[in-house]
Design a protein around this motif. Structure first.
Motif, short mmCIF file in Angstrom:
data_model
loop_
_atom_site.label_atom_id
_atom_site.label_comp_id
_atom_site.label_asym_id
_atom_site.label_seq_id
_atom_site.Cartn_x
_atom_site.Cartn_y
_atom_site.Cartn_z
N PHE B 74 3.15 -9.34 3.42
CA PHE B 74 2.97 -9.14 1.97
C PHE B 74 2.86 -7.66 1.63
CE2 PHE B 74 0.77 -13.35 2.61
CZ PHE B 74 1.78 -14.10 2.05
N ILE B 75 3.42 -7.31 0.47
CA ILE B 75 3.31 -5.94 -0.04
C ILE B 75 2.71 -5.99 -1.45
CG2 ILE B 75 4.55 -3.80 -0.56
CD1 ILE B 75 6.89 -4.83 1.10
N PRO B 76 1.56 -5.35 -1.67
CA PRO B 76 0.99 -5.30 -3.02
C PRO B 76 1.98 -4.60 -3.96
CG PRO B 76 -0.61 -4.55 -1.40
CD PRO B 76 0.70 -4.67 -0.69
N LEU B 79 2.01 -0.87 -4.17
CA LEU B 79 2.53 -0.16 -3.00
C LEU B 79 4.05 -0.09 -3.05
CD1 LEU B 79 0.97 1.04 -0.61
CD2 LEU B 79 1.47 -1.03 0.69
N LEU B 109 1.62 -10.04 -4.97
CA LEU B 109 2.12 -9.54 -3.69
C LEU B 109 3.57 -9.98 -3.56
CD1 LEU B 109 -0.81 -10.86 -1.45
CD2 LEU B 109 -0.54 -8.52 -2.30
N ARG B 112 7.72 -9.35 1.95
CA ARG B 112 8.49 -8.14 2.33
C ARG B 112 10.00 -8.42 2.33
NH1 ARG B 112 6.14 -8.78 8.20
NH2 ARG B 112 7.09 -10.79 8.52
N LEU B 118 5.06 -0.53 3.66
CA LEU B 118 3.92 -0.89 4.51
C LEU B 118 3.76 0.10 5.66
CD1 LEU B 118 4.58 -4.72 4.62
CD2 LEU B 118 2.54 -3.64 3.66
N ASP B 121 2.18 3.21 4.32
CA ASP B 121 0.75 3.01 4.07
C ASP B 121 -0.04 3.07 5.38
OD1 ASP B 121 -1.24 2.42 2.08
OD2 ASP B 121 -1.41 0.41 2.94
#
Lengths: 476, 476
Positions: B74-76, B79, B109, B112, B118, B121
């Motif tokens: 998952f990617i917020p 982000l 979210l 991906r 990610l 980050d």
């Protein structure tokens, strides 16, 4: 700077086991936290352990006829709802996809928490005749469960696992496969992870959502808590009836298939840490150690030292071996090797070379052994085997010395409160007793072991006639 | 019943290539469709090819210092939005998770579609000093892109891939790694998949969202369409600046890192099908054939035939070998072996046994070769190597004979419309010409090849001075 953090003291495990665990996963560089709450990065040192687990487990699977497949990560809501116990068990903890691109979806999709429903949907189309059976499929993937409290490896919102899903013509064959995989898991834990486990069956209360019976392997961590380390489920024909998975048998009649599923996860890495670790960090069983031997040159700037170190590395090429030729001090390198749990450290310096020997230091016992250089390869091989065996024996001794017996509630309470470990006690089979023990002592039935003992003839809780001996414990 | 479906005639590739492809993926049992639109089941025969790709690619990666990791799926949203070109490229095609369990999420979210954000980050916290560089990490996982039109392996909403993500101290080192991985991909395609590729750079229009430069390998399918088979991107310090990934260099100043990423996917299985397949089904290069040799006993009920078949299997144990001892007819088994693309079939019957020989039949050429039983192992090994080499040579000959030159728009149009294949033509470097060619002929610039040729000094489109030779084509 990264090095400095690594060798800073970690919390003592006797002082604060939970903090010790967190320190180890961070300082041995197994994981990192992320911006995604409850999800972690598995760093190279952690992922390499998982790769070794995968490889050895997958080989064992394939030797029993398992074939690997890959199914979608999404489950349409209507599919998840087809088996009622299953959806009740999982719906409260799934993540929902509601939009694809810029459009809302017509039907929302959950990210798989487990794939029984997808396999059923697939088998419904793929199975027609007895000739199509058995299906013995497995997939390696990640799954998502929206947990409220998370801990690295032990409980995270996304984790890696394998899930086997099989379909059979008869209930007997399904039961046989269920038990076969549980035994495979147990052997794997003992022989590869050096971690002894109790094999048994879950009670009705603790079984998997939708299963007819769930079998489990339970391990005891250093702090006396139990960890469910692998499960294997027999679904009977429950899912087959819900999904309509039928085949034409030899007698030309339509029958429902019988199904199983079984899984192990990255949680095993947590188990390795908590079974074998110590106050200097990780202690890895040689069979899952990404680096089995690290060669640390002493006075490495002296002529011939590094050359010899690399010669030794070549001679040890049957093993996973590294030379640490960084510009850190030997003491620093020792601490790093200990934190990372590398099973054997080889120390080699000018005096050793002159004397034609080197020193092997075991991570697990810290014993130091002088070895003639010409014996190194043979000795290192023996020592890795010895370490693997000794680690299993020590873990077994710890487990056995932390397994207690309780005959009544007073004994149960006292044991649970003062002696962390497994408690064996008789049980009447009534869920009310199980509920009461859980409520009063926060302990759960871990399993009804295959190896039953007749400790007494009364239930530890209600005093009525006992039916089963149960392992109780507080669990991760 | 499953067998019957398998050997039913498939559509001829000359008649309807798209239908031929669909028939092969289904009848060779590589995939199945699912209730999840745009997502597929990769069945054992398909997944086993992917496992062989993974294993051989992963070994090549590790030989260059790559370490595997696993990052969240998952990617917020916040982000994903940090690098503006990147979010513009991907936001329209991601799947969004909006609920976890029974609660709406505070921030949605995305699943991906790729993991640059990610990794950034993660690197932001993991990189501090020049001593932490380079980071050369890779992950094997699935990704999701909400495509409107999907085709098995070639374009699906979820697919499997590897994505490498690296961070370096200098732009030069990043560029070197970008090219190194592209060459690794190209060598892998040629040596393992027997698939020749053109190595080159993408134009500005075709490059990856957020990249400074994108390199690609382009293969030509049997129908003359191009398939982008692997890409490698140099991000410069664009992402590092967007995410604040800095390190203290040896000169004690803070600098931004330079990053790359590179990926190959299950799309390669589609490429294998479309480069090597024929009207009898799949033709697998030996290095990625899950079964390399199938032994088919003739008159298997006659005494000694099955025993001999199993003896031969034992003697061929260095290879991936199976005996087909099912109760189907030999002709049926031959058709199955052909559909599944197994490189060598060994026929052994009573007369062969008497004469001390057997017959090897190549899948690729259908050539039959009589071999004395005592020479079988050596001969089979040689033949597998020969098949691997010949398949590459045939694919290269097909590619070369379907590569044309165009010097002006009339030639380009005629070639694209009458001679499916690559068209080499000069280009001025202006995107307007690229846009026009795409609009008029539905052809795209596949790449500016590393091996440039001076075909003429004018742009094929506008006639202005040419800067680059470009491969043009219609693509999957």
């Amino acid at each position: 700077m990264a090095d400095k953090k690594l060798v800073e003291a970690i919390t003592s495990m006797d002082e604060d086991f939970a903090q010790w665990y967190t320190d180890v996963v961070k300082k041995a560089e197994l994981i990192d936290y992320t911006s995604v709450k409850g999800c972690m990065v598995i760093k190279p040192a952690g992922y390499a352990i998982w790769e070794l687990i995968q490889k050895q487990l997958d080989e064992r699977f394939k030797a029993t006829g398992v074939e690997n497949v890959y199914l979608p990560m999404f489950i349409p809501e209507s599919l998840l709802q087809k088996e009622k116990d299953h959806v009740e068990g999982f719906a409260p903890e799934v993540a929902w996809v509601t939009h694809g691109g810029l459009q809302p979806l017509q039907e929302r999709l959950c990210v798989r928490p487990t794939s029984e429903t997808l396999f059923c949907d697939f088998y419904k189309n793929d199975i027609h005749s007895y000739r199509d059976l058995p299906k013995v499929y497995n997939q390696w993937c990640s799954v998502v469960r929206w947990e409220k409290e998370t801990r690295p490896f032990l409980r995270s919102r996304e984790f890696l696992w394998q899930e086997g899903h099989t379909a059979h013509a008869t209930m007997e064959e399904a039961e046989e496969r269920t038990i076969q995989m549980l035994n495979l898991y147990a052997d794997f834990c003992e022989q590869v992870l050096a971690m002894p486990v109790i094999r048994g069956r879950k009670t009705e209360k603790e079984k998997f959502a939708g299963a007819e019976s769930t079998y489990t392997i339970e391990a005891l961590m250093h702090d006396g808590k139990a960890l469910q380390s692998g499960t294997s489920h027999n679904f009977g024909d429950g899912f087959a009836k819900a999904f309509g998975i039928q085949f034409t048998d030899k007698d030309n009649t339509l029958k429902y298939v019988y199904q199983t599923s079984w899984g192990m996860t990255t949680r095993l890495i947590g188990a390795i840490i908590m079974v074998h670790g110590d106050n200097s960090g990780l202690v890895l069983p040689p069979k899952v150690a990404p680096t089995q031997i690290v060669i640390i040159p002493i006075q490495q700037k002296k002529e011939g030292v590094l050359d010899t170190a690399y010669q030794l590395k070549d001679r040890l090429s049957n093993f996973r071996v590294k030379v640490d030729d960084s510009d850190k001090s030997p003491g620093w390198k020792f601490s790093e090797q200990e934190m990372r749990g590398i099973p054997i450290r080889v120390e080699i310096g000018p005096k050793d070379i002159e004397a034609g020997k080197c020193v092997l230091c075991r991570r697990d016992t810290r014993e130091k052994i002088e070895v003639a250089l010409e014996d190194l390869e043979a000795k290192a091989g023996e020592l890795l085997e010895q370490i693997q065996t000794d680690m299993l024996e020590r873990a077994r001794a710890h487990r056995d010395s932390h397994t207690y017996v309780a005959e009544n509630m007073e004994q149960l309470e006292e044991t649970l409160n003062t002696k962390p470990g497994f408690v064996k006690a008789m049980w009447c089979g009534d869920q009310a007793c199980e509920d009461m023990i859980k409520e009063k002592y926060a302990a759960t039935s871990r399993c009804m072991p295959f190896e039953q003992e007749q400790l007494s003839d009364k239930c530890v809780c209600c005093g009525k006639p006992a039916k089963k001996m149960v392992y109780w414990g507080r669990a991760y």
